[in-house]
Design an enzyme around this catalytic site. Structure first.
Site, PDB file in Angstrom:
ATOM      1  N   ASN A  35       0.826  -1.215   0.000  1.00  0.00           N
ATOM      2  CA  ASN A  35       0.000   0.000   0.000  1.00  0.00           C
ATOM      3  C   ASN A  35       0.858   1.262   0.000  1.00  0.00           C
ATOM      4  OD1 ASN A  35       0.964   0.084   2.597  1.00  0.00           O
ATOM      5  ND2 ASN A  35      -1.039   0.180   3.611  1.00  0.00           N
ATOM      6  N   SER A  37       2.589   2.605   2.178  1.00  0.00           N
ATOM      7  CA  SER A  37       2.510   3.448   3.378  1.00  0.00           C
ATOM      8  C   SER A  37       3.907   3.768   3.908  1.00  0.00           C
ATOM      9  CB  SER A  37       1.682   2.761   4.469  1.00  0.00           C
ATOM     10  OG  SER A  37       2.258   1.518   4.830  1.00  0.00           O
ATOM     11  N   LEU A  62      -3.617  -4.461   2.457  1.00  0.00           N
ATOM     12  CA  LEU A  62      -4.018  -5.821   2.871  1.00  0.00           C
ATOM     13  C   LEU A  62      -5.049  -5.820   3.989  1.00  0.00           C
ATOM     14  CD1 LEU A  62      -0.518  -7.470   2.664  1.00  0.00           C
ATOM     15  CD2 LEU A  62      -2.509  -8.148   1.310  1.00  0.00           C
ATOM     16  N   SER A 128      10.931 -11.537  14.011  1.00  0.00           N
ATOM     17  CA  SER A 128      12.006 -10.684  14.507  1.00  0.00           C
ATOM     18  C   SER A 128      12.616 -11.254  15.774  1.00  0.00           C
ATOM     19  CB  SER A 128      11.405  -9.308  14.809  1.00  0.00           C
ATOM     20  OG  SER A 128      12.315  -8.537  15.552  1.00  0.00           O
ATOM     21  N   TYR A 153       4.518  -3.594  18.844  1.00  0.00           N
ATOM     22  CA  TYR A 153       5.123  -4.154  17.623  1.00  0.00           C
ATOM     23  C   TYR A 153       5.589  -5.590  17.878  1.00  0.00           C
ATOM     24  CZ  TYR A 153       8.714  -5.278  14.194  1.00  0.00           C
ATOM     25  OH  TYR A 153       9.479  -5.929  13.256  1.00  0.00           O
ATOM     26  N   LYS A 157       4.389  -9.482  16.358  1.00  0.00           N
ATOM     27  CA  LYS A 157       5.232 -10.532  15.765  1.00  0.00           C
ATOM     28  C   LYS A 157       4.948 -11.866  16.456  1.00  0.00           C
ATOM     29  CE  LYS A 157       7.107  -8.200  12.576  1.00  0.00           C
ATOM     30  NZ  LYS A 157       6.633  -8.442  11.226  1.00  0.00           N
ATOM     31  N   ASN A 183      19.430  -7.975  13.166  1.00  0.00           N
ATOM     32  CA  ASN A 183      19.398  -6.541  12.830  1.00  0.00           C
ATOM     33  C   ASN A 183      19.785  -6.310  11.370  1.00  0.00           C
ATOM     34  OD1 ASN A 183      19.514  -6.626  15.825  1.00  0.00           O
ATOM     35  ND2 ASN A 183      19.559  -4.407  15.596  1.00  0.00           N
ATOM     36  N   ASN A 202      15.049   5.662  13.934  1.00  0.00           N
ATOM     37  CA  ASN A 202      15.193   5.040  15.246  1.00  0.00           C
ATOM     38  C   ASN A 202      16.384   4.105  15.261  1.00  0.00           C
ATOM     39  OD1 ASN A 202      12.764   5.951  16.589  1.00  0.00           O
ATOM     40  ND2 ASN A 202      11.680   4.767  15.035  1.00  0.00           N
ATOM     41  N   ARG A 235      24.654  -6.244  19.233  1.00  0.00           N
ATOM     42  CA  ARG A 235      23.608  -6.819  18.381  1.00  0.00           C
ATOM     43  C   ARG A 235      24.248  -7.657  17.275  1.00  0.00           C
ATOM     44  NH1 ARG A 235      21.357  -4.912  21.915  1.00  0.00           N
ATOM     45  NH2 ARG A 235      19.550  -3.526  22.017  1.00  0.00           N
TER      46      ARG A 235
HETATM   47  P1  NAD Z   1       9.389  -1.552   5.412  1.00  0.00           P
HETATM   48  O1  NAD Z   1       8.492  -0.608   6.143  1.00  0.00           O
HETATM   49  O2  NAD Z   1      10.467  -0.973   4.580  1.00  0.00           O
HETATM   50  O3  NAD Z   1       8.504  -2.521   4.507  1.00  0.00           O
HETATM   51  C1  NAD Z   1       7.212  -2.932   4.876  1.00  0.00           C
HETATM   52  C2  NAD Z   1       6.311  -2.658   3.686  1.00  0.00           C
HETATM   53  O4  NAD Z   1       4.980  -3.077   4.013  1.00  0.00           O
HETATM   54  C3  NAD Z   1       6.226  -1.174   3.318  1.00  0.00           C
HETATM   55  O5  NAD Z   1       6.541  -1.024   1.953  1.00  0.00           O
HETATM   56  C4  NAD Z   1       4.783  -0.796   3.614  1.00  0.00           C
HETATM   57  O6  NAD Z   1       4.293   0.176   2.693  1.00  0.00           O
HETATM   58  C5  NAD Z   1       4.066  -2.136   3.475  1.00  0.00           C
HETATM   59  N1  NAD Z   1       2.829  -2.269   4.253  1.00  0.00           N
HETATM   60  C6  NAD Z   1       2.622  -2.026   5.566  1.00  0.00           C
HETATM   61  N2  NAD Z   1       1.347  -2.265   5.891  1.00  0.00           N
HETATM   62  C7  NAD Z   1       0.715  -2.684   4.757  1.00  0.00           C
HETATM   63  C8  NAD Z   1      -0.599  -3.068   4.445  1.00  0.00           C
HETATM   64  N3  NAD Z   1      -1.581  -3.044   5.373  1.00  0.00           N
HETATM   65  N4  NAD Z   1      -0.895  -3.439   3.177  1.00  0.00           N
HETATM   66  C9  NAD Z   1       0.063  -3.456   2.219  1.00  0.00           C
HETATM   67  N5  NAD Z   1       1.338  -3.080   2.456  1.00  0.00           N
HETATM   68  C10 NAD Z   1       1.658  -2.694   3.715  1.00  0.00           C
HETATM   69  O7  NAD Z   1       9.972  -2.559   6.494  1.00  0.00           O
HETATM   70  P2  NAD Z   1      11.145  -3.635   6.339  1.00  0.00           P
HETATM   71  O8  NAD Z   1      12.288  -3.179   7.163  1.00  0.00           O
HETATM   72  O9  NAD Z   1      11.347  -3.991   4.923  1.00  0.00           O
HETATM   73  O10 NAD Z   1      10.486  -4.853   7.133  1.00  0.00           O
HETATM   74  C11 NAD Z   1       9.850  -5.921   6.463  1.00  0.00           C
HETATM   75  C12 NAD Z   1       9.340  -6.905   7.490  1.00  0.00           C
HETATM   76  O11 NAD Z   1      10.426  -7.366   8.280  1.00  0.00           O
HETATM   77  C13 NAD Z   1       8.339  -6.309   8.484  1.00  0.00           C
HETATM   78  O12 NAD Z   1       7.368  -7.282   8.778  1.00  0.00           O
HETATM   79  C14 NAD Z   1       9.181  -6.026   9.695  1.00  0.00           C
HETATM   80  O13 NAD Z   1       8.417  -6.020  10.866  1.00  0.00           O
HETATM   81  C15 NAD Z   1      10.144  -7.187   9.652  1.00  0.00           C
HETATM   82  N6  NAD Z   1      11.406  -6.941  10.360  1.00  0.00           N
HETATM   83  C16 NAD Z   1      12.165  -5.847  10.037  1.00  0.00           C
HETATM   84  C17 NAD Z   1      13.346  -5.604  10.727  1.00  0.00           C
HETATM   85  C18 NAD Z   1      14.181  -4.372  10.399  1.00  0.00           C
HETATM   86  O14 NAD Z   1      15.022  -4.001  11.210  1.00  0.00           O
HETATM   87  N7  NAD Z   1      14.022  -3.730   9.263  1.00  0.00           N
HETATM   88  C19 NAD Z   1      13.763  -6.470  11.750  1.00  0.00           C
HETATM   89  C20 NAD Z   1      12.967  -7.586  12.040  1.00  0.00           C
HETATM   90  C21 NAD Z   1      11.794  -7.812  11.331  1.00  0.00           C
HETATM   91  N1  UDP Z   2      21.470   2.823  19.035  1.00  0.00           N
HETATM   92  C1  UDP Z   2      22.186   3.919  19.443  1.00  0.00           C
HETATM   93  N2  UDP Z   2      21.856   5.130  18.925  1.00  0.00           N
HETATM   94  C2  UDP Z   2      20.837   5.306  18.010  1.00  0.00           C
HETATM   95  C3  UDP Z   2      20.127   4.157  17.602  1.00  0.00           C
HETATM   96  C4  UDP Z   2      20.457   2.921  18.139  1.00  0.00           C
HETATM   97  O1  UDP Z   2      23.101   3.814  20.262  1.00  0.00           O
HETATM   98  O2  UDP Z   2      20.573   6.438  17.600  1.00  0.00           O
HETATM   99  C5  UDP Z   2      21.809   1.499  19.588  1.00  0.00           C
HETATM  100  C6  UDP Z   2      20.665   0.840  20.337  1.00  0.00           C
HETATM  101  O3  UDP Z   2      20.689   1.238  21.683  1.00  0.00           O
HETATM  102  C7  UDP Z   2      20.970  -0.639  20.143  1.00  0.00           C
HETATM  103  C8  UDP Z   2      21.678  -0.700  18.788  1.00  0.00           C
HETATM  104  O4  UDP Z   2      22.102   0.631  18.506  1.00  0.00           O
HETATM  105  O5  UDP Z   2      21.881  -1.071  21.113  1.00  0.00           O
HETATM  106  C9  UDP Z   2      20.751  -1.159  17.660  1.00  0.00           C
HETATM  107  O6  UDP Z   2      19.570  -0.381  17.730  1.00  0.00           O
HETATM  108  P1  UDP Z   2      18.455  -0.467  16.599  1.00  0.00           P
HETATM  109  O7  UDP Z   2      17.362   0.478  16.987  1.00  0.00           O
HETATM  110  O8  UDP Z   2      19.076  -0.271  15.251  1.00  0.00           O
HETATM  111  O9  UDP Z   2      17.945  -1.975  16.663  1.00  0.00           O
HETATM  112  P2  UDP Z   2      17.291  -2.809  17.882  1.00  0.00           P
HETATM  113  O10 UDP Z   2      18.280  -3.871  18.218  1.00  0.00           O
HETATM  114  O11 UDP Z   2      16.988  -1.892  18.995  1.00  0.00           O
HETATM  115  O12 UDP Z   2      16.069  -3.377  17.256  1.00  0.00           O
END
Ligand code: NAD
Ligand code: UDP
Length: 345
Positions: A35, A37, A62, A128, A153, A157, A183, A202, A235
């Site tokens: 979508n 977003s 979705l 995650s 969040y 999961k 990560n 973040n 991490r």
């Molecule tokens: P992202 O936000 O870049 O990608 C998620 C996508 O989903 C986006 O393009 C968003 O537009 C789309 N989306 C959200 N809600 C929707 C809906 N209702 N309908 C259709 N599309 C929708 O995030 P990402 O970093 O690519 O993460 C992908 C997946 O991996 C997520 O489920 C996230 O929770 C999981 N994940 C990410 C991380 C990370 O650090 N990036 C770590 C662990 C798990």
């Molecule tokens: N962190 C930091 N400064 C920032 C962002 C993150 O020191 O501006 C640290 C955070 O405390 C963690 C690590 O970097 O120890 C990874 O953080 P992130 O948010 O990327 O992932 P997380 O493991 O929290 O999902």
């Protein structure tokens, strides 16, 4: 020869777009349902520049039942779904829990219902490491007990994993895999795709690259008094292309009928932890820039240390990471420098 069609929900996002590249390079036809977003339509052209093929983008929310079901009906010949779509900002989920529960749970329900209706046999889910909280023992294996999630969040999961497990055990969908990412950082080496955080990041890596390029004044290192080698939190950072390739291998594993457990879980990390200071030093080395940073108080909710045991993915899927921390910081920096203008943001 007809290519095997795979649906990637959230396929226009950070991890989804890298996985789309890896899937196309492995010979799959990829349909992105998103979508937009938290992503940009332009990503489809960037994927095409890398792979030579433009994936189909279905602009669908979705959570909207009719829209979602109609879309799955158009693609009922798909052999698998990789469900990336979710809202993912931990802090935002604390401030807006209902929005997070709605988006991440309703979209998951619709995916499960649509897969069931159209007999789409394989599911891979983006979970995650957050589901582990601060584990008692390191590294964490897939059998490490889960702890109550620290944020809505994280709750979504855990709940999504339960929804999938129960649907599989009841035979509503034939088989599924949850991949617990540690990560994810870095970008495709072309710098044509990468992570595009909206507003103030973040996460550590985009904050580092935005600081180095001058968008942020300095990096706040959250906590210097942890019980870790240098006092900063540790991490398991994983290159997003290694993560993308794990999805391809998990999918091939399913398609080849090798999945013994109908519902299975894999940790995806490198197995090696890095502290915040180690990431900064790697960044300084690969970028040739000095990073302004200051150690401040710990961030509430952060765990001191977590890293993965990745033996299960290595043994079953034959997957191992290929890229080290320097490759992660190098590609993250390349993306920060070159990509923003290309993506028009
Ligand atoms: P992202 O936000 O870049 O990608 C998620 C996508 O989903 C986006 O393009 C968003 O537009 C789309 N989306 C959200 N809600 C929707 C809906 N209702 N309908 C259709 N599309 C929708 O995030 P990402 O970093 O690519 O993460 C992908 C997946 O991996 C997520 O489920 C996230 O929770 C999981 N994940 C990410 C991380 C990370 O650090 N990036 C770590 C662990 C798990
Ligand atoms: N962190 C930091 N400064 C920032 C962002 C993150 O020191 O501006 C640290 C955070 O405390 C963690 C690590 O970097 O120890 C990874 O953080 P992130 O948010 O990327 O992932 P997380 O493991 O929290 O999902």
């Amino acid at each position: 020869m007809t290519k095997t069609k795979i649906i990637t929900t959230g396929g226009a996002g950070y991890i989804g777009s890298h996985t789309a590249v890896a899937l196309q390079e492995a010979g799959f036809e990829v349909v992105l349902i998103d979508n937009l977003s938290n992503s940009n339509e332009e990503v489809v052209h960037q994927i095409a520049k890398i792979t030579g093929t433009t994936p189909r983008l279905e602009k669908v929310d979705l959570c909207k039942e009719q829209e979602a079901f109609a879309c799955f009906q158009r693609h009922q010949d798909a052999m698998g779904v990789i469900h990336f779509a979710a809202l993912k900002a931990v802090g935002e989920s604390v401030a807006q829990p209902t929005r997070y529960y709605h988006n991440n749970l309703v979209s998951m329900l619709h995916v499960l219902e649509a897969m069931q209706k159209h007999n789409i046999p394989n599911l891979i889910f983006s979970s995650s490491a957050t589901v582990y909280g601060q584990p008692d023992q390191l590294p964490v294996t897939e059998n490490t007990p889960l702890q109550e999630a620290a944020s809505p969040y994280g709750q979504t999961k855990q709940m999504n994993e339960v929804m999938i497990r129960d649907a599989v055990h009841a035979g509503e969908i034939p088989q599924a895999i949850s991949l617990r990412y540690f990560n994810p950082v870095g970008a495709h080496d072309s710098a044509l795709i990468g992570e595009l955080p909206i507003g103030i990041p973040n996460n550590l890596m985009p904050f580092i690259t935005q600081t180095a390029i001058g968008i942020r004044k300095e990096l706040a290192v959250f906590g210097g008094d942890y019980d870790t080698p240098d006092g900063t939190a540790l991490r398991d950072y994983i290159h997003v292309m290694d993560l993308a390739e794990a999805h391809v291998q998990a999918l091939q594993f399913q398609l080849e009928g090798k999945q013994n457990e109908k519902y299975d879980i894999y940790n995806l990390g490198t197995g090696v932890g890095s502290t915040v200071l180690e990431v900064i030093h790697s960044f300084e080395k690969t970028s040739g820039r000095k990073l302004p940073y200051r150690i401040v108080d710990r961030r509430p909710g952060d765990v001191a240390m977590i890293y993965a045991n990745v033996d299960k993915a290595a043994k079953s899927l034959g997957w191992r990471t290929q890229r080290d921390l320097d490759e992660m910081t190098r590609t993250a920096w390349k993306w920060e420098q070159y990509a923003r203008e290309k993506m028009g943001s």
